[in-house]
Design an enzyme around this catalytic site. Sequence first.
Site: not given
Ligand code: NAD
Length: 484
Positions: A51, A148, A182, A216, A235, A240, A331
């Site tokens: 955004r 996920k 992995k 973890e 989770d 997993h 955890k």
């Molecule tokens: P985050 O909150 O750090 O980032 C979210 C991203 O989405 C940001 O770039 C934000 O600008 C964008 N965003 C939010 N609303 C938006 C919209 N309306 N239009 C366009 N972009 C939009 O989240 P994250 O940790 O990067 O996680 C992203 C996804 O991946 C989630 O579904 C999360 O569950 C999954 N996930 C994350 C991890 C991790 O290690 N961070 C691991 C497994 C799964």
Amino acid sequence: MVSRVIPVDPFDLVIFGGTGDLARRKILPGLYRRFLAGQMPEEARVIGAARSEMSDDDYRAMIGQSIREFVARGKQDEEAIGKFLARVHYVAIDATGEAGWKALKAATRKDVIQVVYFSVAPSLFGPLAERLHQKGIACATCRIVVEKPFGRDLATARALNGTLAEHFHENQIYRIDHYLGKETVQNLMAVRFGNMLFEPLWNAQYVDHIQITAAETVGVGGRGSYYDKSGAMRDMVQNHLMQLLCLIAMEPPSQFEPDAVRDEKLKVIRALDPVAPEEIVRGQYQPNGAAPGYRQDVQNAESLTESFIAMRLHVSNWRWKGTPFYLRTGKKLKARASEIAVVFKDPPHSIFGQQEGRRGNVLAIKLQPNEGMTLRVTIKEPGPGGMRLVEVPLDMSFAEALGPNGTDIPDAYERLVMDVVRGNQTLFMRDDEVEAAWAWADPVIAGWEERGDRPCAYEPGSAGPEEAQILMHRDGRRWREIRE
Ligand code: NAD
């Protein structure tokens, strides 16, 4: 050993959520590593979409920073970083809005492989899928990657599958589970199905039990409010650990081909028995001095959500009847360690006398922190003094066996993204697999919710609640030590 990096075809990868934690920590640093290895072709492009308003140069500066933070020092080649960043672009777009789509359309090409990574909250999957079509961006062969959590129960997973299916065919949808990326997980299949040694013993007649651990050391951190609605079962176990169990327990597929492998995994999930209450131990980590406990971390003094779970599962089929599968994850445990251990039965008779007893072999497959496999075998203790037996590990460490290539194992994310570009769905979950896993998990969760079960307490830095030890001891078995 000669490096065998095969470049993929040119692609455009659009990452929705391109400024988020996952994109900055995993996806883009991983792509850089693939670029450095020569797998990502010069003609490939990565387009971050989120955004915030920012220019290509601002985004490149952000990603450059991430590479310097999350890629090993030895791989930070400034010239390569510059070349990689020249292939990175940015488009400001709201997945739920109308602005920005024209710019995205202009930034993507029609004559290369098109991948859209949904690295955003699942609530945005529907609006995003819809707009990619409405705005004429997704081509007929466009692949989408979804993160996920994939639902929080069967009903929500079904609804999500339904929404995606309105716009994309199943062979375009890549549901990512980074555990499957992995190296050792794939090696598990190579070891099982590429050797004659293990498969004849891979059944209830010779395997005493199987342990799968994902431990973890961290707590719930900043994800408290999300985690408290999820818990370790949703989770970690439903996705997993279930996927690992499937790979261990499945029948040999007729070919190493996506649907053949996924058909076999699905049969395993469907063969799981319901889990009895006495086969489940749930726990919550307690405060430790000034360090908050689980309930403080999630700011919910009444929380009944588990930060630890151990369970005994039974796969009811000819191969596994009588061999329990013990799963545990949690955890704030004593070490960060994930492994699968196949514990073989003792020899039926010890020719070395009672004193030396009987010793079983253990095949341990380590997923993190250091990937590798160990086979515990019994040998004679060297030197005089009679026939004394000792157990030694036969270490199949990749670093030693494969030389420099063995230490240069791609991270799960970078491998999986390259698989998407190649169009290989083997390591991605199919819709029916996800739904079957929820259909198994739902009644288990409903059971403890209806009974009002309270999670047991455990000390941070321990191996989990005492009750989890008892779960094993009752069966005359013990958990393997949790260690790195
Ligand atoms: P985050 O909150 O750090 O980032 C979210 C991203 O989405 C940001 O770039 C934000 O600008 C964008 N965003 C939010 N609303 C938006 C919209 N309306 N239009 C366009 N972009 C939009 O989240 P994250 O940790 O990067 O996680 C992203 C996804 O991946 C989630 O579904 C999360 O569950 C999954 N996930 C994350 C991890 C991790 O290690 N961070 C691991 C497994 C799964």
